[in-house]
Design an enzyme around this catalytic site. Structure first.
Site, short mmCIF file in Angstrom:
data_model
loop_
_atom_site.label_atom_id
_atom_site.label_comp_id
_atom_site.label_asym_id
_atom_site.label_seq_id
_atom_site.Cartn_x
_atom_site.Cartn_y
_atom_site.Cartn_z
N GLY A 193 0.83 -1.21 0.00
CA GLY A 193 0.00 0.00 0.00
C GLY A 193 0.86 1.25 0.00
N ARG A 194 0.25 2.36 0.40
CA ARG A 194 0.92 3.67 0.32
C ARG A 194 2.23 3.72 1.12
NH1 ARG A 194 -4.72 5.76 0.28
NH2 ARG A 194 -4.81 4.84 2.34
N ILE A 195 2.22 3.19 2.37
CA ILE A 195 3.43 3.31 3.21
C ILE A 195 4.55 2.44 2.64
CG2 ILE A 195 4.38 2.93 5.53
CD1 ILE A 195 1.49 3.60 6.59
N THR A 207 6.48 -1.95 11.11
CA THR A 207 5.84 -0.67 11.47
C THR A 207 4.33 -0.80 11.31
OG1 THR A 207 6.14 0.06 9.19
CG2 THR A 207 7.72 0.89 10.79
N ARG A 228 1.47 -3.65 12.46
CA ARG A 228 0.80 -3.93 13.73
C ARG A 228 1.52 -5.08 14.41
NH1 ARG A 228 -0.91 0.39 13.68
NH2 ARG A 228 -3.06 1.14 13.69
N GLU A 254 0.92 -3.85 23.19
CA GLU A 254 1.38 -2.50 23.55
C GLU A 254 0.62 -1.95 24.75
OE1 GLU A 254 1.34 0.10 20.12
OE2 GLU A 254 2.24 -1.47 18.91
N HIS A 311 6.14 2.80 19.02
CA HIS A 311 5.05 3.13 18.08
C HIS A 311 5.11 4.61 17.65
CE1 HIS A 311 0.81 1.69 16.73
NE2 HIS A 311 1.32 2.55 15.87
N GLY A 330 5.63 5.64 14.42
CA GLY A 330 5.46 5.78 12.96
C GLY A 330 5.02 7.15 12.50
#
Ligand code: DGY
Length: 323
Positions: free
Chosen positions: A158-160, A240, A242, A271, A289, A291
């Protein structure tokens, strides 16, 4: 807007966004920034028009299905929305929105930082200096792994992932492999990215494996001891996405017995708890976390929530509607 709708923000948000929310809505903020209990969230469902949670608030069926609900829209602060029971939100005719796009670059930057950090032994080196253990430069001191020219395998494109691929390919001359049944290589020609037939193929060919898929029933536990064994012994895992995509205890085992060389993690299974064994290892680079954690991005994420709920209450379709 003549009528001021009531909105509840579950955690502290960037000041500018909170001010903008207060101008447009009857807004309840969370000054103390302490997580709300299930009862407080249930109460919010009954007393507000919009609930604005974030990725660490578990918005369960119990909360969403409460009787005498007033909330019509859940405007999540975050691109991931696995914190919300989406089936229950659908069943309860609620609109749910997220905050895509604005965090793409910063999250990809953190993935690059993890990759560089673990391969070049960033935190080990930093502690070495801070603890005054450094005795000076020498040819065999704290040698790491070269990144430039290596192969980066992305699970989920995807985008990331695409932003990370861009930085890795154009900045570090890395070869890009990916596995994503919904994305075709032809659409990624500027990255010379090659699609793998299977996750196993990607794992076995990559020097760095970076996770970018959402957490779903299909992806939870995807990276376990069996899959880690398919990676190169010299390979590194970067996460990065889940925490629950990786079985943390299996990762610890693989890092301890040299099944893989190292891991860079920004997200964890439970977490904010982090596996005690992981904390003892040297071949990991661990972040809390972070990101999307830049001032620019967190403000943009908040503004995205604001524009989603504004559209909704104006009777328009919110841009980032997920259901
Ligand atoms: C998200 O938006 O899903 C991120 O995990 C927050 O950084």
């Amino acid at each position: 807007m003549t009528q001021k709708f009531k909105v509840l923000v579950t955690r502290k948000w960037p000041k500018k966004v909170e001010e903008e929310l207060q101008l447009n809505f009857e807004t309840t903020l969370n000054e103390s920034d302490t997580p709300l209990s299930e009862n407080e969230l249930i109460d919010a469902m009954q007393n507000y028009d919009a609930l604005l949670p974030t990725v660490t608030d578990k918005i369960s069926d119990t909360i969403l299905s409460v009787a005498n609900k007033k909330v019509k829209i859940v405007g999540n602060f975050g691109v991931g929305f696995n914190n919300i029971d989406i089936d229950s939100a659908k069943k309860n005719n609620l609109v749910v929105t997220n905050t895509p796009e604005v965090l793409t670059d910063c999250t990809a930057d953190i993935a690059m930082l993890l990759m560089l950090g673990v391969a070049r032994r960033g935190s080990e080196g930093e502690f070495h200096v801070r603890k005054k253990e450094w005795s000076g430069w020498r040819p065999t001191h704290m040698m790491g792994t070269k990144i430039t020219g290596k192969t980066l395998g992305l699970i989920g494109m995807g985008r990331i992932a695409q932003a990370m691929a861009h930085k890795a390919h154009h900045g570090f001359k890395m070869k890009i492999l990916f596995y994503d049944p919904y994305v075709k290589s032809e659409n990624l020609s500027n990255l010379s990215a090659t699609s793998c037939e299977s996750i196993d193929e990607l794992l076995s060919k990559s020097d760095f494996v970076s996770l970018h898929c959402p957490s779903t029933k299909e992806t939870q536990g995807l990276i376990n001891y069996e899959t880690l064994k398919k990676m190169k012994e010299s390979g590194y895992l970067i996460n990065t996405a889940r925490g629950d995509i990786v079985v943390e205890s299996d990762l610890v085992k693989a890092l301890k017995d040299n099944t893989i060389k190292g891991a860079g993690l920004d997200v964890y299974q439970k977490e904010p708890e982090v596996n005690e064994e992981l904390l003892k290892l040297k071949n990991v680079f661990l972040l809390p976390h972070l990101g999307s954690a830049t001032e620019e991005t967190r403000e943009a994420m908040g503004m995205r929530v604001l524009s989603n709920i504004q559209a909704f209450f104006n009777g328009d379709e919110p841009n980032d509607r997920v259901i």
